[in-house]
Design a protein around this motif. Structure first.
Motif, PDB file in Angstrom:
ATOM      1  N   ARG A  40       1.018  -1.166  -0.195  1.00  6.42           N
ATOM      2  CA  ARG A  40      -0.179  -0.253   0.048  1.00  6.42           C
ATOM      3  C   ARG A  40       0.644   1.892  -0.815  1.00  6.42           C
ATOM      4  NH1 ARG A  40      -2.422  -2.817   4.126  1.00  6.42           N
ATOM      5  NH2 ARG A  40      -4.473  -3.990   3.766  1.00  6.42           N
ATOM      6  N   LEU A  41       1.724   0.834   0.616  1.00  8.14           N
ATOM      7  CA  LEU A  41       2.697   2.324   0.969  1.00  8.14           C
ATOM      8  C   LEU A  41       3.412   2.777  -0.332  1.00  8.14           C
ATOM      9  CD1 LEU A  41       4.269   4.227   2.808  1.00  8.14           C
ATOM     10  CD2 LEU A  41       6.198   2.602   2.814  1.00  8.14           C
ATOM     11  N   THR A  42       3.581   1.856  -1.598  1.00  7.79           N
ATOM     12  CA  THR A  42       4.118   2.101  -2.343  1.00  7.79           C
ATOM     13  C   THR A  42       3.069   2.175  -3.486  1.00  7.79           C
ATOM     14  OG1 THR A  42       4.236  -0.419  -3.200  1.00  7.79           O
ATOM     15  CG2 THR A  42       6.285   0.250  -2.316  1.00  7.79           C
ATOM     16  N   GLY A  43       2.156   2.301  -3.435  1.00  7.99           N
ATOM     17  CA  GLY A  43       0.971   2.939  -4.338  1.00  7.99           C
ATOM     18  C   GLY A  43       0.422   1.956  -4.776  1.00  7.99           C
ATOM     19  N   LEU A  44      -0.137   0.458  -4.849  1.00  6.75           N
ATOM     20  CA  LEU A  44      -0.659  -0.249  -5.026  1.00  6.75           C
ATOM     21  C   LEU A  44      -1.215  -0.796  -4.836  1.00  6.75           C
ATOM     22  CD1 LEU A  44       2.677  -3.157  -5.563  1.00  6.75           C
ATOM     23  CD2 LEU A  44       1.347  -1.694  -6.956  1.00  6.75           C
ATOM     24  N   ASP A  45      -2.242  -1.490  -5.201  1.00  7.34           N
ATOM     25  CA  ASP A  45      -4.103  -1.211  -4.823  1.00  7.34           C
ATOM     26  C   ASP A  45      -4.025  -2.523  -4.327  1.00  7.34           C
ATOM     27  OD1 ASP A  45      -6.610  -2.070  -4.620  1.00  7.34           O
ATOM     28  OD2 ASP A  45      -7.163  -1.348  -6.553  1.00  7.34           O
ATOM     29  N   THR A  46      -4.445  -3.074  -2.556  1.00  7.10           N
ATOM     30  CA  THR A  46      -3.918  -4.387  -2.322  1.00  7.10           C
ATOM     31  C   THR A  46      -4.982  -4.508  -1.553  1.00  7.10           C
ATOM     32  OG1 THR A  46      -2.010  -3.484  -1.639  1.00  7.10           O
ATOM     33  CG2 THR A  46      -2.277  -5.435  -0.042  1.00  7.10           C
ATOM     34  N   TYR A  47      -5.001  -5.961  -1.622  1.00  7.65           N
ATOM     35  CA  TYR A  47      -6.151  -6.109  -0.825  1.00  7.65           C
ATOM     36  C   TYR A  47      -5.935  -7.873  -0.266  1.00  7.65           C
ATOM     37  CZ  TYR A  47     -11.288  -8.317  -0.258  1.00  7.65           C
ATOM     38  OH  TYR A  47     -12.732  -8.552   0.435  1.00  7.65           O
ATOM     39  N   LEU A 460      10.441   2.649   5.712  1.00  6.37           N
ATOM     40  CA  LEU A 460      10.728   1.151   5.413  1.00  6.37           C
ATOM     41  C   LEU A 460      10.809   0.739   6.412  1.00  6.37           C
ATOM     42  CD1 LEU A 460      13.872   1.629   3.388  1.00  6.37           C
ATOM     43  CD2 LEU A 460      11.668   1.215   2.291  1.00  6.37           C
ATOM     44  N   LEU A 461      10.438   0.916   7.084  1.00  6.18           N
ATOM     45  CA  LEU A 461      10.892   0.526   8.372  1.00  6.18           C
ATOM     46  C   LEU A 461       8.541   0.619   9.332  1.00  6.18           C
ATOM     47  CD1 LEU A 461      13.011   0.761  11.110  1.00  6.18           C
ATOM     48  CD2 LEU A 461      12.002  -1.362   9.941  1.00  6.18           C
ATOM     49  N   ASP A 462       7.065   1.326   8.183  1.00  2.00           N
ATOM     50  CA  ASP A 462       6.549   1.375   8.966  1.00  2.00           C
ATOM     51  C   ASP A 462       5.500   0.317   8.800  1.00  2.00           C
ATOM     52  OD1 ASP A 462       3.815   2.871   9.225  1.00  2.00           O
ATOM     53  OD2 ASP A 462       3.313   2.545   7.897  1.00  2.00           O
ATOM     54  N   SER A 463       6.116  -0.960   8.026  1.00  2.00           N
ATOM     55  CA  SER A 463       5.325  -1.726   7.934  1.00  2.00           C
ATOM     56  C   SER A 463       5.586  -2.441   8.627  1.00  2.00           C
ATOM     57  CB  SER A 463       5.614  -2.932   5.895  1.00  2.00           C
ATOM     58  OG  SER A 463       7.058  -2.945   6.085  1.00  2.00           O
ATOM     59  N   VAL A 464       6.492  -2.734   9.168  1.00  2.00           N
ATOM     60  CA  VAL A 464       7.014  -3.679  10.599  1.00  2.00           C
ATOM     61  C   VAL A 464       6.780  -2.911  11.972  1.00  2.00           C
ATOM     62  CG1 VAL A 464       9.163  -5.045  11.048  1.00  2.00           C
ATOM     63  CG2 VAL A 464       8.944  -4.120   8.818  1.00  2.00           C
ATOM     64  N   MET A 465       6.862  -1.679  12.320  1.00  2.00           N
ATOM     65  CA  MET A 465       6.710  -1.841  13.092  1.00  2.00           C
ATOM     66  C   MET A 465       5.443  -0.214  13.085  1.00  2.00           C
ATOM     67  SD  MET A 465      10.067  -1.444  15.039  1.00  2.00           S
ATOM     68  CE  MET A 465      10.808  -1.247  14.070  1.00  2.00           C
ATOM     69  N   PRO A 466       4.463  -0.316  12.885  1.00  4.42           N
ATOM     70  CA  PRO A 466       3.316   1.048  12.541  1.00  4.42           C
ATOM     71  C   PRO A 466       2.783   2.023  13.360  1.00  4.42           C
ATOM     72  CG  PRO A 466       1.553  -1.178  12.354  1.00  4.42           C
ATOM     73  CD  PRO A 466       3.340  -1.489  12.460  1.00  4.42           C
ATOM     74  N   GLU A 467       3.218   1.330  14.752  1.00  8.57           N
ATOM     75  CA  GLU A 467       2.750   1.959  16.032  1.00  8.57           C
ATOM     76  C   GLU A 467       4.039   3.163  16.460  1.00  8.57           C
ATOM     77  OE1 GLU A 467       2.368   3.228  20.290  1.00  8.57           O
ATOM     78  OE2 GLU A 467       3.664   1.853  19.419  1.00  8.57           O
ATOM     79  N   LYS A 468       5.079   2.310  16.645  1.00  5.18           N
ATOM     80  CA  LYS A 468       6.292   3.480  16.624  1.00  5.18           C
ATOM     81  C   LYS A 468       7.211   4.068  15.005  1.00  5.18           C
ATOM     82  CE  LYS A 468       6.744   0.823  20.711  1.00  5.18           C
ATOM     83  NZ  LYS A 468       7.001   2.240  22.182  1.00  5.18           N
ATOM     84  N   ILE A 469       6.411   3.714  14.249  1.00  4.81           N
ATOM     85  CA  ILE A 469       7.038   4.230  13.544  1.00  4.81           C
ATOM     86  C   ILE A 469       6.033   5.731  13.069  1.00  4.81           C
ATOM     87  CG2 ILE A 469       7.110   5.018  10.933  1.00  4.81           C
ATOM     88  CD1 ILE A 469       9.610   3.273  11.954  1.00  4.81           C
ATOM     89  N   THR A 484       5.910  10.504  -0.101  1.00  2.00           N
ATOM     90  CA  THR A 484       6.965  10.926   0.572  1.00  2.00           C
ATOM     91  C   THR A 484       7.105   9.904  -0.290  1.00  2.00           C
ATOM     92  OG1 THR A 484       6.286  12.186   2.370  1.00  2.00           O
ATOM     93  CG2 THR A 484       7.912  11.078   2.835  1.00  2.00           C
ATOM     94  N   TYR A 485       6.871   8.209   0.414  1.00  2.00           N
ATOM     95  CA  TYR A 485       8.095   7.271  -0.365  1.00  2.00           C
ATOM     96  C   TYR A 485       8.568   7.767  -1.544  1.00  2.00           C
ATOM     97  CZ  TYR A 485       8.900   2.010  -1.918  1.00  2.00           C
ATOM     98  OH  TYR A 485       9.179   1.580  -2.568  1.00  2.00           O
TER      99      TYR A 485
END
Length: 655
Positions: A40-47, A460-469, A484-485
């Protein structure tokens, strides 16, 4: 990101509702969540799909034991899974249940389509059935002629009318798919296992049951009301029924799946049955079927009898959800087995997250506040720090390639290399010294360099640790989004002027374990079937070493000798075993039980020789001691003992 993919579909297996979620379930779901968030962050339509598998004889029996209806029992356990994933902030787009009405309609449509195509026919089936695994086995696959080779529980002989899927019809097509798609199964070592299995020959698959009712009924057009679908056919089809297959098909544009995550224990179902079903339905096959390993605890396999099962909710509550997510993704290469220990988790928190990441953010806040009133400008970064910027960009240029190759630990390792560059730059350039020397522009350039590195890492870490990031992003004055990405990662640009905000310490140091240590219960007190399962699991672990390669030293640990068979007789009540007395030149004979009865008459073996594994630990089979093992080779033409070309002295070593 491979822009040929506009839509990305990520799936977990649907979890069987016979127990509460454990660390393995959490591991799979966290990986899938990371892939979905990154896409999703990279702009892809994700399910992103997850859910629960709720049919089958095991569920029917478990419900009955608890005085519940199967639906009530499934509702309860499925609800617990969904609650846990919501507590873990798993970003699924749909949580499917195989008891959903839409799913049943889609499954019936698929059955009807395959039936009308001629891929399903009616017959009779007899075999050894494991209720726990919902799987049939041949007699030769059983352990000690009774126990399931996967879970160790006793099997039952089942004979019933059944519908069959023509799995054998798709053997060549499957081989072609494997050969033409190098990464269709990840890791590649697992693919080799599947290819070898299929090349060994596929039998048609029994796909209906009449011995119980808790399942999806066959389509009315088939006119077989006493049959319900085999749970694995029902379950595997969830990946397309969730997208509307057989109904409105409103989300079928997401098919085929980009990544379908599974545990290694169910890879065969997903890498053989599932693509064969899709071929029959004339649907495209998934890009990657990715199988991860299992988790142990403190070096031991988890089991209820040991009291060492890891509850993922307890760990996340004690140490923090994001720290737990990071540990699971970083600690072990995908596909290999991992070991959970609180010490290892604490080390990751204190070192990687506290010292490397959290402390770097504190240094940005401290330097920007002390020297520049928290205002940071990137105007001179390239002028003074092109070397560091080039190093960072070169590393980050390649990290994306790790994502869908399922090299997630390497993805994180490279991001930590970037953090090392940032921390090292502070020590190398000493901004405090620059300020004393009046070199304000150089000091600002360094602080801005570190701020930009942290911003890139945060994305790049948002997908790993979304709350802390999200807290790091707030501190840096940036938004975690596709724009931003693209600016910082894809186009390698720098931040404009930004204002740093102080945040609380993100990863406080942990000095002592926060959860009660695992029980040291005596494994010898485990139930017999749990012992059997432990043996089976150990055997599987030993068998699954990469390509089964061994060193010459390991080979010489096995003692092979020529043995002369002095006596031979049948073992009563056994279809397979012969009891042999074998002379290995030791002054007394060895008793060896060999499963060769269907290939050799006892009387014909007396006086002949065979190759024997002589240093095998003695074992009991059907209550009798066996002190070795005969070597044999088996193919479609039967079994043959391995024998010396000419007679040799009893006990002669083989090398």
């Amino acid at each position: 990101m491979d822009k040929s993919y506009k839509n990305v579909y990520i799936t977990t297996p649907i979890y069987y509702v016979n127990d509460v979620a454990h660390i393995g379930h959490a591991y799979t779901t966290i990986i899938a969540d990371m892939l979905a968030r990154y896409s999703r962050l990279t702009g892809l339509d994700t399910y992103f799909l997850t859910g629960t598998d709720e049919h089958g004889q095991k569920i029917e029996q478990s419900a009955k034991q608890r005085g519940r209806t199967p639906q009530e029992y499934a509702d309860e356990i499925s609800g617990k899974f969904r609650t846990l994933w919501d507590d873990f902030d798993i970003s699924y787009d749909k949580f499917i249940r195989t008891t959903d009405a839409e799913h049943k309609i889609g499954v019936q449509k698929a059955f009807e389509t395959m039936y009308n195509k001629g891929d399903i026919y009616k017959g009779d089936y007899e075999g050894f059935y494991c209720v726990s695994c919902e799987t049939f086995f041949t007699e030769k696959q059983l352990v000690d002629e009774q126990f399931c080779p996967d879970c160790g529980k006793p099997t039952n002989i089942v004979k019933e009318e059944s519908f069959f899927f023509k799995l054998s019809k798709y053997e060549d097509k499957l081989i072609k798919w494997y050969e033409e798609n190098e990464d269709c199964i990840l890791p590649r070592s697992k693919k080799n296992e599947i290819v070898n299995f299929v090349k060994g020959g596929l039998k048609d698959l029994s796909i209906s049951r009449t011995s119980f009712d808790w399942g999806v009924k066959l389509p009315e057009s088939i006119n077989e009301p006493k049959h319900v679908m085999y749970v694995w056919l029902d379950a595997l089809l969830n990946y397309i029924t969730a997208l509307g297959y057989g109904n409105k098909e409103e989300n079928m544009n997401y098919w085929p799946a980009k990544v379908q995550l599974v545990g290694k224990d169910i890879l065969r179902f997903h890498a053989i049955y599932w693509p064969a079903f899709l071929m029959s339905l004339d649907l495209p096959l998934p890009t990657h079927i990715a199988a991860h390993g299992w988790w142990t605890r403190d070096g031991e396999k988890m089991s209820k009898s040991k009291g060492n099962v890891v509850n993922p909710k307890e760990v996340a509550d004690a140490y923090g959800l994001d720290a737990f997510r990071y540990f699971m993704l970083r600690e072990v290469p995908f596909g290999q087995d991992g070991d959970f220990s609180q010490k290892a988790l604490m080390d990751r928190i204190n070192s990687d997250l506290g010292n490397d990441l959290g402390n770097l953010l504190n240094r940005i806040s401290g330097m920007s506040g002390k020297y520049f009133d928290f205002k940071v400008n990137s105007v001179d970064v390239e002028k003074f720090h092109k070397k560091e910027l080039d190093e960072v960009n070169e590393i980050l240029e390649n990290v994306e390639s790790y994502i869908f190759n399922m090299q997630l630990n390497r993805y994180l390792e490279d991001i930590w290399k970037v953090l090392t560059i940032a921390n090292k730059a502070i020590g190398d350039y000493e901004p405090w010294a620059k300020m004393k020397e009046g070199k304000t522009e150089e000091a600002m350039a360094l602080v801005a360099l570190i701020t930009n590195i942290m911003a890139k890492v945060a994305l790049l870490l948002d997908s790993v640790m979304p709350e802390k990031i999200s807290k790091i992003a707030d501190s840096l004055g940036i938004e975690i989004n596709t724009d931003t990405y693209n600016k910082l990662i894809v186009n390698k640009e720098l931040l404009d002027e930004t204002t740093i905000t102080k945040v609380e310490q993100l990863f406080p140091r942990i000095e002592e374990v926060l959860l009660e240590q695992a029980s040291t219960a005596d494994v010898s007190k485990a139930e017999p079937e749990e012992k059997a399962k432990a043996k089976i699991d150990q055997k599987k672990e030993n068998d699954e070493e990469s390509d089964n390669l061994i060193t010459i030293d390991q080979f010489f640990e096995t003692t092979l000798k020529v043995g002369t068979i002095i006596e031979a007789e049948e073992v009563p009540k056994s279809k397979k075993l012969l009891k042999l007395q074998v002379d290995l030149g030791e002054g007394k004979n060895r008793q060896i039980l060999a499963g060769i009865k269907e290939f050799y008459d006892a009387k014909d073996l007396v006086g002949t020789q065979a190759c024997v594994v002589a240093n095998l630990k003695p074992a009991k089979l059907m209550g009798m001691l066996s002190e070795g093992m005969l070597m044999a080779a088996r193919d479609e033409n039967g079994l043959s003992l391995i024998r010396p070309e000419t007679p040799k002295k009893s006990g002669t070593k083989i090398s």
